[in-house]
Write a protein that holds these residues in place. Structure first.
Motif, PDB file in Angstrom:
ATOM      1  N   TYR A 171      22.420  63.972  74.104  1.00 47.97           N
ATOM      2  CA  TYR A 171      23.576  63.387  74.772  1.00 47.97           C
ATOM      3  C   TYR A 171      23.657  61.912  74.402  1.00 47.97           C
ATOM      4  CZ  TYR A 171      26.670  61.594  78.416  1.00 47.97           C
ATOM      5  OH  TYR A 171      27.695  60.970  79.088  1.00 47.97           O
ATOM      6  N   THR A 172      24.769  61.507  73.805  1.00 51.30           N
ATOM      7  CA  THR A 172      25.001  60.112  73.444  1.00 51.30           C
ATOM      8  C   THR A 172      25.633  59.387  74.618  1.00 51.30           C
ATOM      9  OG1 THR A 172      25.323  60.733  71.121  1.00 51.30           O
ATOM     10  CG2 THR A 172      26.127  58.584  71.808  1.00 51.30           C
ATOM     11  N   LEU A 173      24.948  58.383  75.128  1.00 54.22           N
ATOM     12  CA  LEU A 173      25.437  57.669  76.305  1.00 54.22           C
ATOM     13  C   LEU A 173      26.682  56.843  75.971  1.00 54.22           C
ATOM     14  CD1 LEU A 173      22.531  58.465  77.178  1.00 54.22           C
ATOM     15  CD2 LEU A 173      22.471  56.341  78.500  1.00 54.22           C
ATOM     16  N   PRO A 174      27.627  56.738  76.914  1.00 58.19           N
ATOM     17  CA  PRO A 174      28.889  56.007  76.678  1.00 58.19           C
ATOM     18  C   PRO A 174      28.726  54.500  76.868  1.00 58.19           C
ATOM     19  CG  PRO A 174      28.926  56.998  78.846  1.00 58.19           C
ATOM     20  CD  PRO A 174      27.642  57.452  78.207  1.00 58.19           C
ATOM     21  N   ILE A 175      27.822  53.907  76.133  1.00 56.68           N
ATOM     22  CA  ILE A 175      27.577  52.467  76.198  1.00 56.68           C
ATOM     23  C   ILE A 175      27.353  51.961  74.775  1.00 56.68           C
ATOM     24  CG2 ILE A 175      26.613  52.445  78.535  1.00 56.68           C
ATOM     25  CD1 ILE A 175      23.839  52.549  77.337  1.00 56.68           C
ATOM     26  N   GLY A 176      27.412  50.649  74.615  1.00 59.62           N
ATOM     27  CA  GLY A 176      27.130  50.052  73.316  1.00 59.62           C
ATOM     28  C   GLY A 176      28.096  50.508  72.245  1.00 59.62           C
ATOM     29  N   ALA A 177      27.552  50.791  71.044  1.00 64.46           N
ATOM     30  CA  ALA A 177      28.376  51.185  69.907  1.00 64.46           C
ATOM     31  C   ALA A 177      28.999  52.553  70.078  1.00 64.46           C
ATOM     32  CB  ALA A 177      27.541  51.156  68.624  1.00 64.46           C
ATOM     33  N   THR A 178      28.507  53.346  71.045  1.00 60.00           N
ATOM     34  CA  THR A 178      29.063  54.686  71.286  1.00 60.00           C
ATOM     35  C   THR A 178      29.833  54.733  72.608  1.00 60.00           C
ATOM     36  OG1 THR A 178      26.926  55.363  72.222  1.00 60.00           O
ATOM     37  CG2 THR A 178      27.324  55.857  69.896  1.00 60.00           C
TER      38      THR A 178
END
Length: 447
Positions: A171-178
């Protein structure tokens, strides 16, 4: 007579160095950090719309396996831009292997969940295991097999199978570059990043880099077919981890850092006999020295890794002899030696309750690409060659203390030739240690 191997023998690949040549064409990324940034790589030299494909026959030979012939294939970006599908098959007089996988498949109707499934079936003559400390009681005046003071002649060896399969959900967290998308896009020209970096300038997960959570279920089976007995072992374990990759280009970083923390556990499910737990932490840092007359990149890469098995214990008999109980398996726990850590030593050469490891690499990427204009080699999509010098130090021990882990360290050093082909780094490492010289052919940087 049938005996079951309580040390839970398993390997991610065959133990002989060059037999891993099959990995040149499929990114078995489980061999490195299990989690990774979800990437879309667009090469300016490739068609704007279309998948990257690679089909590569290969041949390799080792003392134990003889001559083997195989073929591997991969395709990236077909159906989903970030997804890769690959497979390989090879065979010799006795040995054989077949593997396949799907990596980074985005689940339908989701933006941030990615599924990867991979597996391998193989049979190897004379495969080694520096293990056995959990089979029988070891006398008090004898080093445990695979321990820091053990002999490199103390191993199990026989023909047998080494099979594994993994499934992981990330799961790619919705913060930073993503923040806005589950994957990041890199634009490359001649293998060098031309789009904006995804991290590296500031360390702040909320603003920079990509953070990925992973849930992985992994399974291993390995057998040793002795003349009068069979040793075999199985594991069925789960890993929960978190990766923060704050580098400029996760495939080939030149600046920034990354950290990975995870815990693995086998509850003794199904035919897995032992219960064990293992905790690990890894950190990497990259420094760029820019270009020069002959280099497009000059990079200093540093890596630190440590692991600890809190369930690992020694059980003693009335004579003072001991054996290991509830320890992480030698191929999954506090282990050094092989493809990624302590490359001058045999695969899974050292293992114990705790481990510590550090390395430094100087990565020199050549401006000149001697095969760039050779038409019949263009199918390799090879963008650059890189020469790497490295040194490594590490140790395993029975306790997680400075007195134990920071004395009597093992060292090695070596050179590596690497290339970026179809957006994937492949490498040939040659390393020297006090126990000899090893050569490894593998996908991906070691960190």
């Amino acid at each position: 007579m049938m005996k079951e191997c309580s040390f839970q023998a398993s390997k991610k690949q065959c133990l002989t160095a060059l037999s891993s040549a099959m990995l040149l064409v499929i990114p078995f990324s489980v061999l490195s950090a299990p989690a990774n940034v979800k990437t879309v790589v667009n090469r300016s030299e490739s068609p704007k719309f279309g998948a990257e494909e690679l089909l590569l026959p290969y041949i390799f030979s080792t003392d134990s396996m003889g001559v083997n012939i195989g073929v591997g294939t991969m395709i990236s970006g077909y159906g989903q831009e970030q997804m890769t599908i690959g497979g390989t098959v090879y065979g010799g007089d006795v040995s054989y292997g077949i593997g396949a996988g799907v990596w980074n498949y985005k689940l339908p109707k989701t933006e941030r969940f990615f599924l990867s499934v991979q597996g391998f079936l193989g049979y190897y003559p004379e495969q080694k295991a520096y293990a056995g400390g959990g089979l029988d009681y070891i006398p008090a005046n004898t080093a445990l097999p695979g321990s820091n003071d053990s002999s490199n002649e103390d191993f199990l060896q026989a023909d047998g199978s080494s099979n594994w399969w993994d499934i992981k959900l990330e799961y790619t967290l919705p913060i930073g570059a993503t923040r806005d998308s589950g994957e990041v896009t890199y634009e490359l020209t001649r293998g060098l990043l031309t789009s904006a970096p995804t991290g590296g300038e500031i360390w702040n997960p909320l603003e920079s880099g990509a953070t990925v959570a992973i849930l992985r279920q992994f399974n291993r089976y390995e057998s040793y077919e002795f003349e009068d007995s069979l040793l075999d072992g199985t594991i069925h374990a789960v890993e929960l981890g978190l990766l923060y990759d704050n580098t400029d280009f996760s495939v080939n970083p030149s600046m920034g850092s990354s950290q990975y923390l995870s815990i693995s556990h086998d509850a003794g499910w199904f035919d897995s006999e032992n219960e064990w737990t293992f905790i690990q932490f890894e950190a990497s840092k990259y420094f760029s020295f820019g270009s020069s007359d002959y280099a497009s990149q000059r990079i200093l890469a540093l890596n630190f890794w440590t692991g600890y098995s809190p369930t690992w214990e020694l059980e003693y008999n009335n004579l003072g002899a001991r054996k290991v109980v509830n320890g992480a398996p030698y191929s999954e726990g506090a282990t050094l030696g092989g493809f990624y850590r302590m490359r001058g030593y045999d695969n899974k050469r050292f293992h114990d309750k705790a481990s510590i490891y550090g390395t430094a690499e100087y990565r020199y990427t050549f401006k000149n690409n001697p095969i760039e204009n050779i038409n019949w080699l263009k199918f390799l999509r090879l963008d650059w060659f890189q020469l790497v010098g490295f040194v490594e130090a590490g140790r395993v021990g029975e306790s997680y203390t400075a007195d134990e882990l920071l004395t009597d360290l093992k060292f090695d050093y070596g050179l590596s030739l690497r290339a970026l082909t179809a957006g994937i780094v492949v490498r040939l490492d040659v390393a020297q240690s006090e126990e000899g010289t090893n050569a490894w052919v593998m996908v991906d940087h070691p960190f």
